[in-house]
Design a protein around this motif. Structure first.
Motif, PDB file in Angstrom:
ATOM      1  N   ALA A  40      39.017  29.701  22.634  1.00 37.18           N
ATOM      2  CA  ALA A  40      38.241  29.815  23.866  1.00 37.18           C
ATOM      3  C   ALA A  40      39.090  29.493  25.090  1.00 37.18           C
ATOM      4  CB  ALA A  40      37.021  28.891  23.790  1.00 37.18           C
ATOM      5  N   LEU A  41      39.966  28.477  24.945  1.00 37.34           N
ATOM      6  CA  LEU A  41      40.838  28.125  26.057  1.00 37.34           C
ATOM      7  C   LEU A  41      41.815  29.258  26.370  1.00 37.34           C
ATOM      8  CD1 LEU A  41      41.708  25.951  28.061  1.00 37.34           C
ATOM      9  CD2 LEU A  41      43.268  25.059  26.315  1.00 37.34           C
ATOM     10  N   ARG A  42      42.370  29.866  25.321  1.00 40.46           N
ATOM     11  CA  ARG A  42      43.301  30.981  25.551  1.00 40.46           C
ATOM     12  C   ARG A  42      42.584  32.176  26.194  1.00 40.46           C
ATOM     13  NH1 ARG A  42      45.267  29.532  20.370  1.00 40.46           N
ATOM     14  NH2 ARG A  42      44.067  31.235  19.456  1.00 40.46           N
ATOM     15  N   LEU A  43      41.355  32.442  25.719  1.00 47.65           N
ATOM     16  CA  LEU A  43      40.599  33.549  26.321  1.00 47.65           C
ATOM     17  C   LEU A  43      40.292  33.283  27.787  1.00 47.65           C
ATOM     18  CD1 LEU A  43      38.101  34.485  23.457  1.00 47.65           C
ATOM     19  CD2 LEU A  43      40.066  35.816  24.259  1.00 47.65           C
ATOM     20  N   ARG A  44      39.937  32.017  28.106  1.00 46.69           N
ATOM     21  CA  ARG A  44      39.656  31.686  29.496  1.00 46.69           C
ATOM     22  C   ARG A  44      40.911  31.822  30.360  1.00 46.69           C
ATOM     23  NH1 ARG A  44      38.872  25.596  31.103  1.00 46.69           N
ATOM     24  NH2 ARG A  44      41.130  25.851  30.885  1.00 46.69           N
ATOM     25  N   ASP A  45      42.044  31.299  29.826  1.00 42.97           N
ATOM     26  CA  ASP A  45      43.294  31.416  30.582  1.00 42.97           C
ATOM     27  C   ASP A  45      43.683  32.885  30.770  1.00 42.97           C
ATOM     28  OD1 ASP A  45      43.379  28.693  30.705  1.00 42.97           O
ATOM     29  OD2 ASP A  45      44.815  28.460  29.051  1.00 42.97           O
ATOM     30  N   ALA A  46      43.483  33.689  29.703  1.00 40.99           N
ATOM     31  CA  ALA A  46      43.821  35.121  29.808  1.00 40.99           C
ATOM     32  C   ALA A  46      42.936  35.813  30.840  1.00 40.99           C
ATOM     33  CB  ALA A  46      43.683  35.795  28.451  1.00 40.99           C
ATOM     34  N   ALA A  47      41.619  35.445  30.848  1.00 40.37           N
ATOM     35  CA  ALA A  47      40.705  36.059  31.816  1.00 40.37           C
ATOM     36  C   ALA A  47      41.081  35.665  33.245  1.00 40.37           C
ATOM     37  CB  ALA A  47      39.270  35.652  31.508  1.00 40.37           C
ATOM     38  N   LEU A  48      41.391  34.367  33.447  1.00 38.60           N
ATOM     39  CA  LEU A  48      41.783  33.932  34.790  1.00 38.60           C
ATOM     40  C   LEU A  48      43.087  34.605  35.229  1.00 38.60           C
ATOM     41  CD1 LEU A  48      40.930  30.108  34.597  1.00 38.60           C
ATOM     42  CD2 LEU A  48      39.656  31.919  35.752  1.00 38.60           C
ATOM     43  N   THR A  49      44.044  34.698  34.286  1.00 38.28           N
ATOM     44  CA  THR A  49      45.310  35.359  34.613  1.00 38.28           C
ATOM     45  C   THR A  49      45.093  36.831  34.965  1.00 38.28           C
ATOM     46  OG1 THR A  49      46.478  33.852  33.130  1.00 38.28           O
ATOM     47  CG2 THR A  49      47.620  35.890  33.761  1.00 38.28           C
ATOM     48  N   GLN A  50      44.190  37.472  34.200  1.00 39.78           N
ATOM     49  CA  GLN A  50      43.912  38.882  34.458  1.00 39.78           C
ATOM     50  C   GLN A  50      43.241  39.071  35.816  1.00 39.78           C
ATOM     51  OE1 GLN A  50      42.020  40.840  31.212  1.00 39.78           O
ATOM     52  NE2 GLN A  50      41.634  42.728  32.326  1.00 39.78           N
ATOM     53  N   VAL A  51      42.301  38.188  36.142  1.00 36.59           N
ATOM     54  CA  VAL A  51      41.634  38.276  37.448  1.00 36.59           C
ATOM     55  C   VAL A  51      42.644  38.068  38.575  1.00 36.59           C
ATOM     56  CG1 VAL A  51      39.942  37.165  38.950  1.00 36.59           C
ATOM     57  CG2 VAL A  51      39.373  37.635  36.569  1.00 36.59           C
ATOM     58  N   ALA A  52      43.518  37.051  38.418  1.00 36.93           N
ATOM     59  CA  ALA A  52      44.526  36.816  39.451  1.00 36.93           C
ATOM     60  C   ALA A  52      45.482  38.004  39.565  1.00 36.93           C
ATOM     61  CB  ALA A  52      45.311  35.538  39.130  1.00 36.93           C
ATOM     62  N   ALA A  53      45.881  38.567  38.404  1.00 37.76           N
ATOM     63  CA  ALA A  53      46.777  39.725  38.437  1.00 37.76           C
ATOM     64  C   ALA A  53      46.110  40.924  39.108  1.00 37.76           C
ATOM     65  CB  ALA A  53      47.208  40.085  37.018  1.00 37.76           C
ATOM     66  N   LEU A  54      44.811  41.117  38.827  1.00 36.28           N
ATOM     67  CA  LEU A  54      44.092  42.223  39.458  1.00 36.28           C
ATOM     68  C   LEU A  54      43.960  42.017  40.963  1.00 36.28           C
ATOM     69  CD1 LEU A  54      41.267  42.999  36.866  1.00 36.28           C
ATOM     70  CD2 LEU A  54      43.255  44.408  37.429  1.00 36.28           C
ATOM     71  N   ALA A  55      43.772  40.760  41.385  1.00 33.54           N
ATOM     72  CA  ALA A  55      43.673  40.500  42.822  1.00 33.54           C
ATOM     73  C   ALA A  55      44.982  40.815  43.532  1.00 33.54           C
ATOM     74  CB  ALA A  55      43.276  39.041  43.052  1.00 33.54           C
ATOM     75  N   VAL A  56      46.092  40.358  42.934  1.00 34.35           N
ATOM     76  CA  VAL A  56      47.395  40.664  43.531  1.00 34.35           C
ATOM     77  C   VAL A  56      47.668  42.167  43.483  1.00 34.35           C
ATOM     78  CG1 VAL A  56      49.883  40.286  43.324  1.00 34.35           C
ATOM     79  CG2 VAL A  56      48.290  38.386  42.975  1.00 34.35           C
ATOM     80  N   ALA A  57      47.327  42.783  42.332  1.00 37.16           N
ATOM     81  CA  ALA A  57      47.534  44.231  42.205  1.00 37.16           C
ATOM     82  C   ALA A  57      46.679  45.000  43.206  1.00 37.16           C
ATOM     83  CB  ALA A  57      47.220  44.685  40.780  1.00 37.16           C
ATOM     84  N   ALA A  58      45.454  44.506  43.464  1.00 36.15           N
ATOM     85  CA  ALA A  58      44.581  45.187  44.431  1.00 36.15           C
ATOM     86  C   ALA A  58      45.202  45.175  45.818  1.00 36.15           C
ATOM     87  CB  ALA A  58      43.216  44.510  44.457  1.00 36.15           C
ATOM     88  N   LEU A  59      45.757  44.026  46.216  1.00 33.97           N
ATOM     89  CA  LEU A  59      46.383  43.937  47.534  1.00 33.97           C
ATOM     90  C   LEU A  59      47.603  44.850  47.629  1.00 33.97           C
ATOM     91  CD1 LEU A  59      46.599  42.629  50.307  1.00 33.97           C
ATOM     92  CD2 LEU A  59      47.896  40.760  49.255  1.00 33.97           C
ATOM     93  N   LEU A  60      48.478  44.781  46.611  1.00 37.90           N
ATOM     94  CA  LEU A  60      49.678  45.616  46.629  1.00 37.90           C
ATOM     95  C   LEU A  60      49.329  47.097  46.541  1.00 37.90           C
ATOM     96  CD1 LEU A  60      52.042  43.517  44.308  1.00 37.90           C
ATOM     97  CD2 LEU A  60      51.985  43.600  46.812  1.00 37.90           C
ATOM     98  N   THR A  61      48.330  47.428  45.706  1.00 38.28           N
ATOM     99  CA  THR A  61      47.926  48.831  45.567  1.00 38.28           C
ATOM    100  C   THR A  61      47.333  49.357  46.855  1.00 38.28           C
ATOM    101  OG1 THR A  61      47.493  48.457  43.215  1.00 38.28           O
ATOM    102  CG2 THR A  61      46.542  50.435  44.198  1.00 38.28           C
ATOM    103  N   LEU A  62      46.547  48.522  47.535  1.00 42.38           N
ATOM    104  CA  LEU A  62      45.960  48.949  48.802  1.00 42.38           C
ATOM    105  C   LEU A  62      47.042  49.238  49.841  1.00 42.38           C
ATOM    106  CD1 LEU A  62      43.435  49.445  50.503  1.00 42.38           C
ATOM    107  CD2 LEU A  62      43.422  47.002  51.073  1.00 42.38           C
ATOM    108  N   LEU A  63      48.035  48.329  49.923  1.00 39.05           N
ATOM    109  CA  LEU A  63      49.139  48.564  50.861  1.00 39.05           C
ATOM    110  C   LEU A  63      49.933  49.815  50.486  1.00 39.05           C
ATOM    111  CD1 LEU A  63      50.453  44.889  51.276  1.00 39.05           C
ATOM    112  CD2 LEU A  63      48.981  46.182  52.841  1.00 39.05           C
TER     113      LEU A  63
END
Length: 474
Positions: A164-187
């Motif tokens: 469960a801890l690994r899944l939570r960390d993976a989900a948080l990492t994925q959300v953070a990666a998507l947020a950064v990717a969204a900003l870079l993709t938008l630019l």
């Protein structure tokens, strides 16, 4: 929604799908490895406990009956300090529970299911009443006089908690990666669609009337190619608009000139007509008025005929050209020209050209009449022919008054006359050279004028020579 936002959303959806699938696959592989490690650890613990139990259940001098005291020895082994390191249960050969340190939440039927019917070591999964998951490892332990079954229980709560801890960390990492990717993709998408925004802005400006607007985007990709095509289209639109404006200006000038040509004689004619229908006038005045009205009426009739002829030629498609002998055209012109001085001199030429005979005669007739009007009685008007390999140049030359340099570019415009008073006195309407220019265009050529005041005028016309097998009877 703008194109850049659509691209950003599409790329993020694809990225989220790919990251999600990769995360699920990675977590599943890690979970399988963790379960395998837990199975191996459970089997190793069972083997260690089985060895210890086998040593602890051997008979000693305190007990005379091995079978009667087996339960006491098993219980003593499980309860000795420092043991067991796992939850254990010991069953006799007949399935009787000898000793147990299992959690009370683990049902006895789950434990009984783990007791093997043969000597094989087996590993099962059980769920306690409180929801705790266990690995149940069971197998036979050989003793001198009988065999007992040892069942060990390994809790899986830590394993599921880590998962469960690994899944939570993976989900948080994925959300953070998507947020950064969204900003870079938008630019990145904004940078990519910026040329399209320039094209869109240019199209709005062109639609608003700025036909000289261009994009001129550099590069060799598809957007740069679209920019070049767009600029070519804009240039074509600008050229068409300029042509329309020139046509409108020419039409306005044509209407103004035509109105002026009608207004002046009509005003005089109305004045003379009012004079004639009023009081009695002397015979000389009446005759002068009638002559003026007749003369101007004939001029307006000729003007209307010329105008109709020009309008017809403006909407006519290029005619089918056929072989025409120049000497036959010259003879026809000699018969058609009115008697008077100076009479034109025609070149002796039997060359065959590609033309429409009647239109060519009309063109030369107008040029000769203009030359005769501009040339005094002692002057010269001539038609000259210059042959080349595949073309023939006709030149109408006169020794008349000539045309000023400032008037040469305009003499082929309808109603344009260099000397309006002299032209009207000679019956001119300013339509002759306009007709000639249009007939030349229908033959795929153009009029070239050379003139100098006091030295005469030369008008050149180039026609294609007919093939050797082309002929026309005289």
């Amino acid at each position: 929604m703008k194109l850049g936002h659509k691209l950003t959303l599409a790329l993020l959806c694809v990225l989220a799908l790919v990251l999600g699938l990769c995360t699920l696959w990675t977590q599943d592989r890690q979970w399988e490895r963790a379960l395998q490690d837990a199975r191996s650890a459970a089997l190793a613990d069972w083997q260690r406990e089985a060895d210890a139990l086998q040593q602890g259940l051997l008979p000693d001098d305190q007990y005379s009956n091995y079978n009667e005291e087996l339960y006491s020895r098993a219980w003593r082994h499980l309860m000795q300090p420092g043991a067991p390191r796992a939850a254990l249960a010991v069953y006799g050969q007949d399935g009787t529970l000898l000793a147990s340190s299992m959690p009370v939440t683990l049902a006895q039927d789950e434990l009984a299911r783990a007791v093997p019917g043969d000597a094989d070591l087996q590993l099962l999964t059980a769920v306690a009443a409180d929801g705790t998951r266990y690995f149940l490892c069971s197998g036979l332990v050989l003793l001198p006089e009988e065999c007992v079954t040892l069942v060990s229980a390994q809790s899986l709560d830590g394993l599921f908690a880590d998962r469960a801890l690994r899944l939570r960390d993976a989900a948080l990492t994925q959300v953070a990666a998507l947020a950064v990717a969204a900003l870079l993709t938008l630019l990145f998408c904004r940078r990519m669609v910026r040329p399209l925004e320039q094209l869109e802005a240019a199209s709005r400006r062109i639609a608003a009337g700025a036909y000289d607007r261009r994009t001129a985007l550099p590069g060799s990709d598809e957007i740069a190619g679209l920019s070049r095509s767009f600029d070519a289209m804009a240039a074509a639109v600008q050229e068409k608009v300029n042509d329309l404006q020139r046509h409108l200006q020419a039409r306005d000038a044509f209407v103004a000139a035509f109105t002026h040509e009608l207004k002046t004689p009509m005003t005089s004619m109305l004045g003379y007509a009012d004079l004639l229908r009023g009081a009695e006038v002397p015979a000389a005045t009446r005759r002068k008025a009638a002559d003026f009205i007749y003369h101007e009426s004939k001029r307006l009739e000729a003007l209307s005929g010329r105008l109709m002829e020009l309008m017809q030629l403006e909407h006519e498609t290029p005619p089918a050209l056929e072989p025409v002998r120049l000497d036959a055209v010259f003879r026809q012109l000699e018969r058609a020209l009115p008697v008077g001085a100076p009479m034109p001199v025609f070149a002796d030429c039997r060359t065959v050209v590609l033309a429409q005979r009647e239109l060519l005669c009309d063109l030369l007739y107008n040029l000769l009449q203009n030359a005769r009007r501009a040339t005094p009685a002692g002057g010269t008007v001539a038609v000259e022919v210059q042959e080349e390999a595949d073309r023939v140049t006709l030149t109408v030359r006169d020794t008349g008054c000539g045309i000023p340099a400032g008037d040469l570019p305009h003499v082929t415009e309808p109603f344009y006359m260099v000397d309006k008073s002299r032209a009207r006195d000679q019956g001119g309407s300013g339509m002759g050279l306009a007709l000639c220019a249009r007939i030349a265009e229908l033959h795929g050529t153009r009029l070239e004028l050379e003139s100098r005041p006091g030295a005469g005028t030369r008008v050149h016309l180039t026609l294609q020579k007919a093939k050797e097998d082309g002929h026309e009877t005289a």
